[in-house]
Design a protein around this motif. Sequence first.
Motif, short mmCIF file in Angstrom:
data_model
loop_
_atom_site.label_atom_id
_atom_site.label_comp_id
_atom_site.label_asym_id
_atom_site.label_seq_id
_atom_site.Cartn_x
_atom_site.Cartn_y
_atom_site.Cartn_z
N PHE A 100 -21.41 31.12 26.30
CA PHE A 100 -22.08 31.74 25.15
C PHE A 100 -21.43 31.30 23.85
O PHE A 100 -22.10 31.07 22.85
N ILE A 101 -20.10 31.17 23.88
CA ILE A 101 -19.37 30.72 22.68
C ILE A 101 -19.85 29.32 22.31
O ILE A 101 -20.18 29.04 21.15
N PHE A 102 -19.93 28.45 23.29
CA PHE A 102 -20.35 27.08 23.02
C PHE A 102 -21.81 27.03 22.56
O PHE A 102 -22.14 26.30 21.63
N LEU A 103 -22.63 27.84 23.18
CA LEU A 103 -24.05 27.87 22.82
C LEU A 103 -24.22 28.32 21.37
O LEU A 103 -24.94 27.69 20.59
N SER A 104 -23.49 29.40 20.98
CA SER A 104 -23.63 29.89 19.61
C SER A 104 -23.07 28.87 18.62
O SER A 104 -23.61 28.71 17.52
N LEU A 105 -22.00 28.16 19.01
CA LEU A 105 -21.46 27.10 18.16
C LEU A 105 -22.52 26.03 17.90
O LEU A 105 -22.73 25.61 16.76
#
Lengths: 116, 174
Positions: A100-105
């Motif tokens: 999720f962190i990578f996706l939001s980035l």
Amino acid sequence: MFLIALTSSAELIYQFEDQQQEDRFYRLINETRCPKCTSGSIASSNAPVSRDLKQKIYELILAGTSDEEIKNYISERFGASSSYKPAVKGMNYFLWFGPFIFLSLIILIFYFNKRV
Amino acid sequence: MSFLARIFLILLPVLIFIFYGKVLLIDDKKSNDYFEPKEFPVFQLNNFDGIPTNLDIISGVKLLNVWASWCITCLVEHPFLSKLAESQIEIIGLNYKDDKTKALDWLKRHGNPYTSLIYDPRGDLAFDLGVTGAPETFLIVDQKIVGHIQGELNEDKWKSTFLPIIQNSQKELN
């Protein structure tokens, strides 16, 4: 047909005091990785070690052990990777929220890129 | 800004790849070489003569080999275990889910590389050790489990996994 035979035999072996115990048992055996298999839970495995694990989980449930204690009991012996649903703590935060962190980035970058 | 963002965007997949590659590689190393030392579980089992074995037999540097007469791979690793036994490595045999007479027969026929034996017909101690099947071998230094090999123990695995741990532990002692 084979599946029906399997489930009926499992019900013969494991007898619980109430429905709640039975639900917990089936949830736990579906969340525990078969240590002998490439991939799959002990629920889907008939390997000797999976049979032992199921028997142990059954005994622990009847003895009134909590789900957390049973999971700890298994991971102490068969390692942290024995659970398909690892506890949300410590390094596991990364495991759970990393994607999720990578996706939001990525979304953020696309957004700013478009604006500029 | 746009230029920097663009570079970052291009680099992001590479960074993600490196990050997860690193994590996975560390994990791989863990499963092969690194082993979190843990206490030897408490157990109450006998040897084949019916005499209770206790924690005294696991002091010092010992191997604990999980074997059974029904286990084919145990027969494959047997010559190497015998070789280790000849070079004064003490190996404890944990007989796993086996029949006593068959096990004794097996030892008589193929030779006994074990300095002591534990008879575990129901696999109780094996379960507490996290054994998934025979053969498996544990390295024990001063009553602590410091190494674990699943499957056949051979010269390669001995040299790459157990020997470095033994050498390290002896360095620490000196």
